[in-house]
Design an enzyme around this catalytic site. Sequence first.
Site, mmCIF file in Angstrom:
data_model
loop_
_atom_site.group_PDB
_atom_site.id
_atom_site.type_symbol
_atom_site.label_atom_id
_atom_site.label_comp_id
_atom_site.label_asym_id
_atom_site.label_seq_id
_atom_site.Cartn_x
_atom_site.Cartn_y
_atom_site.Cartn_z
ATOM 1 N N SER A 13 8.685 -47.695 16.016
ATOM 2 C CA SER A 13 10.052 -47.439 15.538
ATOM 3 C C SER A 13 10.346 -45.935 15.467
ATOM 4 O O SER A 13 11.493 -45.517 15.669
ATOM 5 C CB SER A 13 10.299 -48.102 14.185
ATOM 6 N N ASN A 14 9.340 -45.128 15.222
ATOM 7 C CA ASN A 14 9.567 -43.668 15.263
ATOM 8 C C ASN A 14 9.794 -43.191 16.688
ATOM 9 O O ASN A 14 10.623 -42.316 16.929
ATOM 10 C CB ASN A 14 8.401 -42.924 14.610
ATOM 11 N N ARG A 65 -16.319 -41.913 20.377
ATOM 12 C CA ARG A 65 -15.057 -41.254 20.036
ATOM 13 C C ARG A 65 -14.801 -40.071 20.984
ATOM 14 O O ARG A 65 -13.686 -39.845 21.435
ATOM 15 C CB ARG A 65 -15.149 -40.768 18.578
ATOM 16 N N ASN A 107 2.406 -34.888 13.632
ATOM 17 C CA ASN A 107 2.132 -36.239 13.135
ATOM 18 C C ASN A 107 3.117 -36.575 12.024
ATOM 19 O O ASN A 107 3.599 -35.683 11.319
ATOM 20 C CB ASN A 107 0.700 -36.310 12.583
ATOM 21 N N HIS A 109 3.257 -38.931 8.597
ATOM 22 C CA HIS A 109 2.349 -39.640 7.686
ATOM 23 C C HIS A 109 3.149 -40.199 6.509
ATOM 24 O O HIS A 109 3.924 -39.468 5.880
ATOM 25 C CB HIS A 109 1.253 -38.695 7.181
ATOM 26 N N SER A 136 5.901 -37.444 5.289
ATOM 27 C CA SER A 136 5.687 -36.042 5.663
ATOM 28 C C SER A 136 5.531 -35.925 7.168
ATOM 29 O O SER A 136 4.869 -36.759 7.794
ATOM 30 C CB SER A 136 4.397 -35.507 5.019
ATOM 31 N N THR A 141 -4.038 -30.503 12.393
ATOM 32 C CA THR A 141 -5.184 -29.580 12.380
ATOM 33 C C THR A 141 -6.431 -30.448 12.186
ATOM 34 O O THR A 141 -6.307 -31.645 11.895
ATOM 35 C CB THR A 141 -5.052 -28.544 11.240
ATOM 36 N N LEU A 144 -8.107 -34.144 8.386
ATOM 37 C CA LEU A 144 -7.289 -35.353 8.476
ATOM 38 C C LEU A 144 -6.092 -35.300 7.520
ATOM 39 O O LEU A 144 -6.268 -35.143 6.309
ATOM 40 C CB LEU A 144 -8.149 -36.589 8.167
ATOM 41 N N ASP A 145 -4.897 -35.447 8.083
ATOM 42 C CA ASP A 145 -3.644 -35.419 7.311
ATOM 43 C C ASP A 145 -3.533 -34.148 6.468
ATOM 44 O O ASP A 145 -2.846 -34.135 5.445
ATOM 45 C CB ASP A 145 -3.515 -36.664 6.423
HETATM 46 C C1 GAR Z 1 4.735 -45.052 10.287
HETATM 47 O O1 GAR Z 1 5.000 -45.492 8.962
HETATM 48 C C2 GAR Z 1 3.928 -43.780 10.256
HETATM 49 O O2 GAR Z 1 4.281 -42.939 9.193
HETATM 50 C C3 GAR Z 1 2.531 -44.315 10.088
HETATM 51 O O3 GAR Z 1 2.501 -45.453 10.916
HETATM 52 C C4 GAR Z 1 3.797 -46.031 10.967
HETATM 53 C C5 GAR Z 1 4.160 -46.255 12.411
HETATM 54 O O4 GAR Z 1 5.378 -46.934 12.517
HETATM 55 N N1 GAR Z 1 1.545 -43.371 10.484
HETATM 56 C C6 GAR Z 1 0.336 -43.297 9.927
HETATM 57 O O5 GAR Z 1 -0.029 -44.036 9.043
HETATM 58 C C7 GAR Z 1 -0.561 -42.224 10.504
HETATM 59 N N2 GAR Z 1 -1.836 -42.241 9.854
HETATM 60 P P1 GAR Z 1 6.094 -47.059 13.931
HETATM 61 O O6 GAR Z 1 5.045 -47.548 14.921
HETATM 62 O O7 GAR Z 1 7.150 -48.081 13.712
HETATM 63 O O8 GAR Z 1 6.646 -45.725 14.310
#
Ligand code: GAR
Length: 209
Positions: A13-14, A65, A107, A109, A136, A141, A144-145
């Site tokens: 969705s983002n 990884r 990113n 978060h 946020s 970097t 993490l987060d």
């Molecule tokens: C969002 O809420 C984003 O903030 C989160 O995943 C979701 C993705 O939604 N990201 C994290 O948790 C990163 N660690 P989307 O696929 O609908 O954009």
Amino acid sequence: LPTLVVLISGNGSNLQAIIEAIRAGRIAARVAAVISNRVDAYGLQRAADAGIPTETLDHTAFASREAFDQALQERVDSFHPDLVVLAGFMRIFTPGFVQHFAGRMLNIHPSLLPLYKGIHTHRRVLEDGGNEHGVSVHFVTPELDGGPVIMQAKVPVLPSDTEERLAQRVHVQEHVIYPRVVKWFVEGRLKLENGQALLDGKILHQPVL
Ligand code: GAR
């Protein structure tokens, strides 16, 4: 036109919000590719519907990884992006990957960083009885987060909230702030320098709210 590569793992969705901001002329950029580590990510369909090339790189097919990150780096580099946009990409990167894209990877978060790094942020806020939550956008970097936060949006936590309702309220704000930060970056207004975020040449001591 500045080139974006968007990395996703799920709903996208983002990604959709960024596609729509480009389509509406609010962001002067193009999405060269959307890459997912999961074949079943719905965001791949969104990308295809928008005519954007997609790729899937299944992390479970790699021995380590490091091997996955190396392959992903090569795929991303092949599009020569100005900016890598993590939009719900749910893998932790090796330091080498982060270093390679330093200053050109963002990113989003779902918490008011530095609070609630990691996963299950909505659940943890509810468990803690907090009355404020949010989202946020930050530079990535190696911590993490932990990269410098550029913009945040707050939402209230309501007594009637479930994890899903709270997540929904956060999502609405995500779709507002992520396109705005991407716009700043592609306009050259936003930089990472000496581990700090600069907006219009000024150090961001506090995230923009
Ligand atoms: C969002 O809420 C984003 O903030 C989160 O995943 C979701 C993705 O939604 N990201 C994290 O948790 C990163 N660690 P989307 O696929 O609908 O954009």
